[in-house]
Design an enzyme around this catalytic site. Structure first.
Site, PDB file in Angstrom:
ATOM      1  N   LYS A  88       4.981   6.089   0.855  1.00  0.00           N
ATOM      2  CA  LYS A  88       5.504   4.709   0.912  1.00  0.00           C
ATOM      3  C   LYS A  88       6.721   4.528   0.011  1.00  0.00           C
ATOM      4  O   LYS A  88       6.928   5.276  -0.948  1.00  0.00           O
ATOM      5  CB  LYS A  88       4.392   3.717   0.571  1.00  0.00           C
ATOM      6  CG  LYS A  88       3.387   3.638   1.722  1.00  0.00           C
ATOM      7  CD  LYS A  88       2.549   2.407   1.730  1.00  0.00           C
ATOM      8  CE  LYS A  88       1.733   2.390   3.031  1.00  0.00           C
ATOM      9  NZ  LYS A  88       0.640   1.435   3.009  1.00  0.00           N
TER      10      LYS A  88
ATOM     11  N   ARG B 206      -5.688   7.160   2.778  1.00  0.00           N
ATOM     12  CA  ARG B 206      -5.004   7.341   4.069  1.00  0.00           C
ATOM     13  C   ARG B 206      -3.713   8.114   3.787  1.00  0.00           C
ATOM     14  O   ARG B 206      -2.838   7.605   3.099  1.00  0.00           O
ATOM     15  CB  ARG B 206      -4.725   5.949   4.648  1.00  0.00           C
ATOM     16  CG  ARG B 206      -4.138   5.942   6.039  1.00  0.00           C
ATOM     17  CD  ARG B 206      -3.942   4.518   6.530  1.00  0.00           C
ATOM     18  NE  ARG B 206      -3.369   4.503   7.856  1.00  0.00           N
ATOM     19  CZ  ARG B 206      -2.073   4.603   8.101  1.00  0.00           C
ATOM     20  NH1 ARG B 206      -1.206   4.717   7.116  1.00  0.00           N
ATOM     21  NH2 ARG B 206      -1.630   4.581   9.344  1.00  0.00           N
TER      22      ARG B 206
HETATM   23  C1  9MG Z   1      -1.564   1.284   9.330  1.00  0.00           C
HETATM   24  N1  9MG Z   1      -1.346   1.340   7.901  1.00  0.00           N
HETATM   25  C2  9MG Z   1      -0.165   1.594   7.277  1.00  0.00           C
HETATM   26  N2  9MG Z   1      -0.337   1.547   5.949  1.00  0.00           N
HETATM   27  C3  9MG Z   1      -1.649   1.271   5.745  1.00  0.00           C
HETATM   28  C4  9MG Z   1      -2.446   1.080   4.599  1.00  0.00           C
HETATM   29  O1  9MG Z   1      -1.927   1.140   3.383  1.00  0.00           O
HETATM   30  N3  9MG Z   1      -3.746   0.817   4.750  1.00  0.00           N
HETATM   31  C5  9MG Z   1      -4.288   0.721   5.994  1.00  0.00           C
HETATM   32  N4  9MG Z   1      -5.606   0.448   6.085  1.00  0.00           N
HETATM   33  N5  9MG Z   1      -3.582   0.879   7.116  1.00  0.00           N
HETATM   34  C6  9MG Z   1      -2.283   1.142   6.982  1.00  0.00           C
END
Ligand code: 9MG
Length: 271
Positions: free
Chosen positions: A204, A238
Protein backbone atom coordinates in the site's frame (compact mmCIF):
# COMPACT_ATOMS: atom_id res chain seq x y z
CA UNK A 1 -4.68 -14.56 2.67
CA UNK A 2 -3.25 -14.29 -0.85
CA UNK A 3 -4.56 -11.58 -3.16
CA UNK A 4 -5.94 -12.50 -6.60
CA UNK A 5 -7.05 -9.60 -8.78
CA UNK A 6 -9.14 -10.39 -11.84
CA UNK A 7 -8.99 -7.09 -13.62
CA UNK A 8 -8.49 -7.24 -17.39
CA UNK A 9 -5.18 -6.07 -18.73
CA UNK A 10 -6.14 -3.37 -21.21
CA UNK A 11 -2.95 -4.01 -23.22
CA UNK A 12 -3.84 -7.64 -23.82
CA UNK A 13 -5.93 -8.89 -26.76
CA UNK A 14 -7.04 -11.85 -24.66
CA UNK A 15 -9.24 -9.54 -22.52
CA UNK A 16 -11.34 -11.26 -19.93
CA UNK A 17 -10.36 -14.84 -20.86
CA UNK A 18 -6.68 -14.09 -20.48
CA UNK A 19 -7.16 -12.26 -17.16
CA UNK A 20 -9.09 -15.23 -15.79
CA UNK A 21 -6.35 -17.61 -16.96
CA UNK A 22 -3.69 -15.39 -15.40
CA UNK A 23 -5.65 -15.15 -12.16
CA UNK A 24 -6.05 -18.96 -11.99
CA UNK A 25 -2.33 -19.50 -12.66
CA UNK A 26 -1.45 -16.91 -10.03
CA UNK A 27 -3.85 -18.53 -7.55
CA UNK A 28 -2.10 -21.90 -8.07
CA UNK A 29 1.24 -20.21 -7.51
CA UNK A 30 0.04 -18.68 -4.23
CA UNK A 31 -1.36 -22.06 -3.13
CA UNK A 32 2.10 -23.57 -3.79
CA UNK A 33 3.61 -20.75 -1.74
CA UNK A 34 1.44 -21.81 1.20
CA UNK A 35 -1.56 -19.45 1.17
CA UNK A 36 -4.27 -20.45 3.67
CA UNK A 37 -7.05 -18.44 1.98
CA UNK A 38 -7.28 -16.73 -1.42
CA UNK A 39 -9.16 -13.44 -1.85
CA UNK A 40 -10.51 -13.01 -5.38
CA UNK A 41 -11.60 -9.56 -6.54
CA UNK A 42 -13.13 -8.39 -9.83
CA UNK A 43 -13.42 -4.68 -9.07
CA UNK A 44 -10.54 -2.47 -8.02
CA UNK A 45 -11.01 -0.66 -4.71
CA UNK A 46 -7.95 1.56 -5.14
CA UNK A 47 -8.36 5.29 -4.53
CA UNK A 48 -10.01 6.85 -7.60
CA UNK A 49 -10.93 3.49 -9.18
CA UNK A 50 -14.17 3.20 -11.15
CA UNK A 51 -16.99 0.80 -10.32
CA UNK A 52 -17.90 -2.00 -12.72
CA UNK A 53 -21.37 -3.43 -13.41
CA UNK A 54 -22.72 -6.52 -11.64
CA UNK A 55 -22.43 -8.55 -14.87
CA UNK A 56 -18.88 -7.43 -15.48
CA UNK A 57 -17.83 -8.32 -11.94
CA UNK A 58 -19.57 -11.71 -12.16
CA UNK A 59 -17.91 -12.45 -15.51
CA UNK A 60 -14.54 -11.75 -13.96
CA UNK A 61 -14.88 -13.55 -10.63
CA UNK A 62 -17.11 -16.59 -11.14
CA UNK A 63 -14.96 -18.46 -13.73
CA UNK A 64 -11.95 -18.10 -11.42
CA UNK A 65 -13.95 -19.32 -8.42
CA UNK A 66 -15.25 -22.28 -10.41
CA UNK A 67 -11.79 -23.19 -11.68
CA UNK A 68 -10.42 -23.18 -8.12
CA UNK A 69 -13.37 -24.96 -6.51
CA UNK A 70 -11.51 -28.30 -6.40
CA UNK A 71 -8.29 -26.85 -5.02
CA UNK A 72 -9.35 -27.40 -1.36
CA UNK A 73 -8.25 -23.90 -0.38
CA UNK A 74 -10.88 -21.62 1.23
CA UNK A 75 -11.88 -18.94 -1.28
CA UNK A 76 -12.87 -15.43 -0.31
CA UNK A 77 -14.54 -13.01 -2.72
CA UNK A 78 -13.87 -9.32 -2.38
CA UNK A 79 -17.14 -7.60 -3.29
CA UNK A 80 -19.67 -5.09 -1.98
CA UNK A 81 -22.46 -6.06 -4.39
CA UNK A 82 -25.22 -8.29 -2.97
CA UNK A 83 -25.81 -9.96 -6.37
CA UNK A 84 -22.14 -10.88 -6.66
CA UNK A 85 -22.16 -12.14 -3.05
CA UNK A 86 -25.09 -14.48 -3.81
CA UNK A 87 -23.48 -15.93 -6.95
CA UNK A 88 -20.09 -16.23 -5.28
CA UNK A 89 -21.61 -18.17 -2.39
CA UNK A 90 -23.47 -20.44 -4.84
CA UNK A 91 -20.13 -21.05 -6.62
CA UNK A 92 -18.49 -22.14 -3.34
CA UNK A 93 -17.05 -18.99 -1.71
CA UNK A 94 -16.12 -19.58 1.92
CA UNK A 95 -15.80 -15.88 2.76
CA UNK A 96 -17.21 -12.56 1.56
CA UNK A 97 -14.71 -9.75 2.03
CA UNK A 98 -16.72 -6.53 1.91
CA UNK A 99 -14.74 -3.28 2.07
CA UNK A 100 -18.12 -1.61 2.61
CA UNK A 101 -18.94 -3.77 5.66
CA UNK A 102 -22.34 -4.98 4.31
CA UNK A 103 -23.73 -1.42 4.17
CA UNK A 104 -25.11 -1.67 0.62
CA UNK A 105 -28.87 -2.33 0.49
CA UNK A 106 -29.47 -6.09 0.42
CA UNK A 107 -25.92 -7.05 1.46
CA UNK A 108 -26.80 -8.26 4.97
CA UNK A 109 -29.70 -10.28 3.55
CA UNK A 110 -27.51 -11.78 0.80
CA UNK A 111 -25.07 -13.38 3.25
CA UNK A 112 -27.13 -13.93 6.42
CA UNK A 113 -28.82 -17.24 5.47
CA UNK A 114 -25.53 -18.95 4.51
CA UNK A 115 -24.33 -20.16 7.88
CA UNK A 116 -21.09 -21.68 6.57
CA UNK A 117 -19.93 -18.39 5.01
CA UNK A 118 -17.51 -16.09 6.88
CA UNK A 119 -17.69 -12.33 6.43
CA UNK A 120 -15.01 -9.67 6.63
CA UNK A 121 -16.38 -6.28 7.71
CA UNK A 122 -13.95 -3.50 6.77
CA UNK A 123 -13.86 0.15 7.79
CA UNK A 124 -13.82 2.76 5.03
CA UNK A 125 -14.53 6.50 5.21
CA UNK A 126 -16.18 7.60 1.93
CA UNK A 127 -16.01 5.50 -1.23
CA UNK A 128 -13.01 4.34 -3.29
CA UNK A 129 -13.82 7.13 -5.76
CA UNK A 130 -13.56 9.93 -3.17
CA UNK A 131 -12.04 8.51 0.02
CA UNK A 132 -8.57 10.03 -0.20
CA UNK A 133 -9.83 13.57 -0.97
CA UNK A 134 -9.84 14.82 2.63
CA UNK A 135 -10.08 12.10 5.29
CA UNK A 136 -10.89 13.52 8.72
CA UNK A 137 -11.30 12.00 12.19
CA UNK A 138 -11.37 13.41 15.70
CA UNK A 139 -9.95 10.11 17.00
CA UNK A 140 -9.07 7.61 14.28
CA UNK A 141 -8.77 4.54 16.53
CA UNK A 142 -11.96 5.21 18.49
CA UNK A 143 -13.98 6.02 15.35
CA UNK A 144 -12.81 2.91 13.50
CA UNK A 145 -13.56 0.86 16.60
CA UNK A 146 -17.04 2.37 17.01
CA UNK A 147 -17.81 1.78 13.34
CA UNK A 148 -16.72 -1.87 13.47
CA UNK A 149 -18.70 -2.42 16.65
CA UNK A 150 -21.81 -0.99 14.96
CA UNK A 151 -21.31 -3.21 11.91
CA UNK A 152 -20.84 -6.30 14.13
CA UNK A 153 -24.12 -5.36 15.82
CA UNK A 154 -25.88 -4.82 12.47
CA UNK A 155 -24.67 -8.21 11.27
CA UNK A 156 -25.81 -9.92 14.47
CA UNK A 157 -29.22 -8.21 14.26
CA UNK A 158 -29.56 -9.58 10.72
CA UNK A 159 -29.05 -13.11 12.10
CA UNK A 160 -25.32 -13.51 11.37
CA UNK A 161 -23.55 -15.36 14.19
CA UNK A 162 -20.52 -13.56 15.64
CA UNK A 163 -18.37 -16.65 14.89
CA UNK A 164 -18.80 -15.88 11.18
CA UNK A 165 -17.30 -12.41 11.44
CA UNK A 166 -13.84 -10.98 10.89
CA UNK A 167 -13.09 -7.24 11.20
CA UNK A 168 -10.59 -5.04 9.38
CA UNK A 169 -9.58 -1.39 10.03
CA UNK A 170 -9.19 -0.78 6.28
CA UNK A 171 -5.68 0.60 5.92
CA UNK A 172 -5.64 3.19 3.13
CA UNK A 173 -9.41 3.46 2.86
CA UNK A 174 -10.18 7.11 3.65
CA UNK A 175 -7.11 7.65 5.83
CA UNK A 176 -4.03 9.86 5.76
CA UNK A 177 -0.53 8.54 6.36
CA UNK A 178 -0.78 9.62 10.00
CA UNK A 179 -4.19 7.91 10.41
CA UNK A 180 -2.81 4.68 8.92
CA UNK A 181 0.25 4.52 11.14
CA UNK A 182 -1.69 5.53 14.26
CA UNK A 183 -4.09 2.66 13.51
CA UNK A 184 -1.23 0.22 13.00
CA UNK A 185 0.40 1.31 16.24
CA UNK A 186 -2.86 0.84 18.17
CA UNK A 187 -4.28 -2.12 16.25
CA UNK A 188 -4.40 -4.13 19.48
CA UNK A 189 -7.22 -1.85 20.69
CA UNK A 190 -9.53 -3.51 18.16
CA UNK A 191 -9.00 -6.99 19.60
CA UNK A 192 -11.35 -6.18 22.49
CA UNK A 193 -14.25 -6.31 20.00
CA UNK A 194 -13.93 -10.08 20.33
CA UNK A 195 -13.82 -10.85 16.61
CA UNK A 196 -10.69 -11.97 14.68
CA UNK A 197 -8.78 -9.15 13.07
CA UNK A 198 -7.71 -9.04 9.40
CA UNK A 199 -5.14 -6.51 8.19
CA UNK A 200 -4.32 -5.52 4.62
CA UNK A 201 -1.15 -3.48 4.26
CA UNK A 202 0.56 -5.26 1.39
CA UNK A 203 2.25 -2.88 -1.10
CA UNK A 204 0.00 0.00 0.00
CA UNK A 205 1.00 3.61 -0.60
CA UNK A 206 1.42 4.24 3.15
CA UNK A 207 4.47 1.96 2.90
CA UNK A 208 5.78 3.60 -0.26
CA UNK A 209 5.41 6.98 1.46
CA UNK A 210 8.08 5.88 3.95
CA UNK A 211 10.54 4.10 1.66
CA UNK A 212 9.91 5.84 -1.66
CA UNK A 213 9.51 2.50 -3.44
CA UNK A 214 6.85 2.01 -6.12
CA UNK A 215 4.12 -0.60 -5.56
CA UNK A 216 5.89 -3.62 -7.09
CA UNK A 217 9.02 -2.92 -5.05
CA UNK A 218 7.40 -2.71 -1.62
CA UNK A 219 8.05 -6.32 -0.59
CA UNK A 220 10.31 -5.71 2.40
CA UNK A 221 8.08 -3.00 3.81
CA UNK A 222 5.00 -5.19 3.22
CA UNK A 223 6.52 -8.04 5.19
CA UNK A 224 7.52 -5.70 8.00
CA UNK A 225 3.98 -4.31 8.07
CA UNK A 226 2.36 -7.78 8.07
CA UNK A 227 4.62 -8.86 10.92
CA UNK A 228 3.81 -5.73 12.93
CA UNK A 229 0.09 -6.26 12.34
CA UNK A 230 0.35 -9.84 13.64
CA UNK A 231 2.38 -8.71 16.66
CA UNK A 232 -0.43 -6.21 17.31
CA UNK A 233 -3.11 -8.91 17.14
CA UNK A 234 -4.05 -9.55 13.50
CA UNK A 235 -5.09 -13.17 12.86
CA UNK A 236 -5.20 -12.88 9.05
CA UNK A 237 -2.97 -10.78 6.81
CA UNK A 238 -4.02 -10.04 3.22
CA UNK A 239 -0.83 -10.14 1.14
CA UNK A 240 0.64 -10.32 -2.35
CA UNK A 241 3.86 -12.07 -1.29
CA UNK A 242 2.71 -15.24 0.44
CA UNK A 243 5.96 -17.19 0.77
CA UNK A 244 8.02 -14.29 2.07
CA UNK A 245 5.29 -13.29 4.54
CA UNK A 246 4.86 -16.86 5.79
CA UNK A 247 8.59 -17.20 6.38
CA UNK A 248 8.69 -13.96 8.36
CA UNK A 249 5.66 -15.04 10.40
CA UNK A 250 7.25 -18.46 11.06
CA UNK A 251 9.95 -16.66 13.06
CA UNK A 252 7.29 -14.86 15.05
CA UNK A 253 5.48 -18.15 15.71
CA UNK A 254 8.73 -19.80 16.82
CA UNK A 255 9.38 -16.96 19.27
CA UNK A 256 5.84 -17.17 20.67
CA UNK A 257 5.93 -20.96 20.97
CA UNK A 258 9.27 -20.91 22.77
CA UNK A 259 8.05 -18.20 25.11
CA UNK A 260 4.92 -20.28 25.86
CA UNK A 261 7.09 -23.36 26.57
CA UNK A 262 9.28 -21.34 28.92
CA UNK A 263 6.18 -20.28 30.81
CA UNK A 264 5.02 -23.93 30.98
CA UNK A 265 8.41 -25.06 32.21
CA UNK A 266 8.58 -22.40 34.90
CA UNK A 267 5.01 -23.11 36.10
CA UNK A 268 5.62 -26.90 36.20
CA UNK A 269 8.81 -26.28 38.19
CA UNK A 270 6.71 -24.53 40.79
CA UNK A 271 4.50 -27.63 41.32
C1 9MG B 1 -10.01 -5.55 -1.26
N1 9MG B 1 -9.08 -4.95 -0.32
C2 9MG B 1 -8.08 -4.09 -0.62
N2 9MG B 1 -7.44 -3.73 0.50
C3 9MG B 1 -8.04 -4.40 1.51
C4 9MG B 1 -7.85 -4.45 2.91
O1 9MG B 1 -6.92 -3.73 3.50
N3 9MG B 1 -8.64 -5.24 3.64
C5 9MG B 1 -9.63 -5.97 3.05
N4 9MG B 1 -10.40 -6.75 3.84
N5 9MG B 1 -9.86 -5.96 1.73
C6 9MG B 1 -9.08 -5.17 0.99
Amino acid sequence: MGIINVTPDSFSDGGLYLSAQQAIAHAKHLIDEGADILDIGGESTRPGSQQVSIDEELNRVIPVLEALADSQIPLSVDTSKPEVMKHAIAAGAFMINDVNALRNPGALEAVAPHEQVQICLMHMQGTPQTMQANPQYYDIVQEVKDFLQQRIQAAKSAGIAEERLVIDPGFGFGKTLQHNFTLLNQLDQLTSLGVPLLAGLSRKSMLGAITGNSANYRIHESIAAALLAVVKGAKIVRVHDVKATKEALAIHNAMRNCAAQEINVSTSNRN
